[in-house]
Design an enzyme around this catalytic site. Structure first.
Site, mmCIF file in Angstrom:
data_model
loop_
_atom_site.group_PDB
_atom_site.id
_atom_site.type_symbol
_atom_site.label_atom_id
_atom_site.label_comp_id
_atom_site.label_asym_id
_atom_site.label_seq_id
_atom_site.Cartn_x
_atom_site.Cartn_y
_atom_site.Cartn_z
ATOM 1 N N LYS A 198 1.022 -1.145 0.041
ATOM 2 C CA LYS A 198 -0.162 0.057 -0.136
ATOM 3 C C LYS A 198 1.110 1.289 0.093
ATOM 4 O O LYS A 198 0.561 2.222 -0.676
ATOM 5 C CB LYS A 198 -0.818 -0.019 1.137
ATOM 6 N N GLN A 257 -4.661 -1.852 9.644
ATOM 7 C CA GLN A 257 -4.535 -3.230 8.968
ATOM 8 C C GLN A 257 -5.063 -4.236 9.906
ATOM 9 O O GLN A 257 -4.499 -4.475 10.926
ATOM 10 C CB GLN A 257 -2.834 -3.388 8.623
ATOM 11 N N ASP A 312 -10.925 2.695 4.136
ATOM 12 C CA ASP A 312 -11.154 1.308 3.767
ATOM 13 C C ASP A 312 -12.663 0.877 3.765
ATOM 14 O O ASP A 312 -13.089 -0.128 3.450
ATOM 15 C CB ASP A 312 -10.622 0.392 4.933
#
Ligand code: NAD
Length: 290
Positions: free
Chosen positions: A52, A96, A119
């Protein structure tokens, strides 16, 4: 058979995003900035966060990775999330997953400012997605929708079978494809581990989204001629190569592909689209356009 080439499409999208980032910078505004929180030393999580970060740099965005030890308490992690919420130099925040067992993931997600939740996991953003309001759609479903759109795959009135009901893939996919939109307007059947006679449902499908995480599960006898097949699965299996493993999808590609009108490969299908969708959401955040 046409390949839905996620790798090529994502590369094209990265160029478009890089151009937009350049325009933002040239207009004198701050560089779009993504922050990632990584807890512990999980190898897979480390790999995901590194890629990322690399993606951000490729399109000219800033990225910050905040690493914390496995022993961080829930209260401490919540404080870190709040700090980023209040940091005006950061547009998007991802945490994460998975987090260590002593930390309540849902509590962490719900603490992220929905405007920075690139997200798309915050319940407010999920609610917006379900009701068709502007939002951050989570990266994998968003990437699949973008791929279908860019290849102009016809979805209206089609019967779509989604295999898998997870909150990050199956459930949002079933919702998005049923919405009054293009792509969308599908009649959707959502199947899962308790579905009886999955094969009978698959054989009625014009479009199959396979997101169950079982290598080469979908075989040719489960797919009808001309179907569109999107393979979300990623399973690592040992292989005699340099890395010692290879990635397999949920679809037995070699036998299913000849029957399909369109199909995604693994690797090079949904994976790169997922990665680029996070950049797309970060750009949206930087523009204040949730
Ligand atoms: P998950 O384990 O959370 O959910 C799997 C779903 O499949 C469950 O809803 C379960 O009911 C269903 N299922 C399991 N066995 C089944 C069976 N035999 N028949 C029918 N349904 C069955 O997984 P997830 O997070 O949704 O991910 C699914 C797969 O997609 C995994 O391989 C994951 O690695 C992969 N994935 C890929 C990307 C990407 O970027 N390509 C992103 C996210 C997930």
């Amino acid at each position: 058979m046409n390949l839905l080439d996620g790798k090529a499409t994502a590369a094209q999208m990265k160029q478009e995003i890089a151009q937009s980032v350049l325009e933002i910078k040239n207009s004198g505004k701050r560089t779009p900035h993504l922050a990632a929180i990584l807890v512990g030393n999980d190898g897979a999580s480390e790999t995901y966060v590194n890629s990322k970060e690399k993606d951000c740099h490729e399109v000219g965005m800033s990225s910050t990775v905040l690493r914390f030890p496995e022993t961080i308490t829930e209260a401490e992690l919540l404080q870190e999330v709040v700090k980023i919420n209040n940091n005006k130099d950061i547009d998007g925040l991802i945490v994460q997953l998975p987090l260590p067992k002593h930390i309540n993931e849902q509590k962490i997600i719900e603490t992220i400012n929905p405007d920075k939740d690139v997200d798309g996991f915050h319940p407010l953003n999920v609610g917006h997605m379900v009701t068709g309001l502007p939002t951050y759609v989570s990266a994998t479903p968003d990437g699949i929708m973008e791929l279908l759109a860019r290849y102009k795959v016809e979805t209206a009135g089609k019967h779509c079978v989604v295999i898998g009901r997870s909150n990050i893939v199956g459930r949002p996919m079933s919702n998005l494809l049923s919405q009054k939109a293009n792509p969308g307007d599908c009649t959707v059947t959502i199947c899962h581990s308790r579905t009886k006679d999955l094969k009978a449902f698959c054989l009625q499908a014009d479009i199959i989204i396979a997101a169950l995480g079982k290598a080469e599960f979908l075989t040719a006898d489960m797919v009808r001629e001309g179907a569109v097949v999107v393979d979300v699965g990623i399973t690592r299996v040992p292989a005699q190569n340099k890395s010692g493993f290879k990635l397999l999808g949920d679809v037995k590609f070699d036998e299913v592909a000849p029957k399909c009108s369109y199909i995604t490969p693994v690797p090079g299908g949904v994976g790169p689209m997922t990665r680029v969708s996070l950049l797309k959401n970060t750009l949206k955040a930087a523009r204040g356009l949730r």
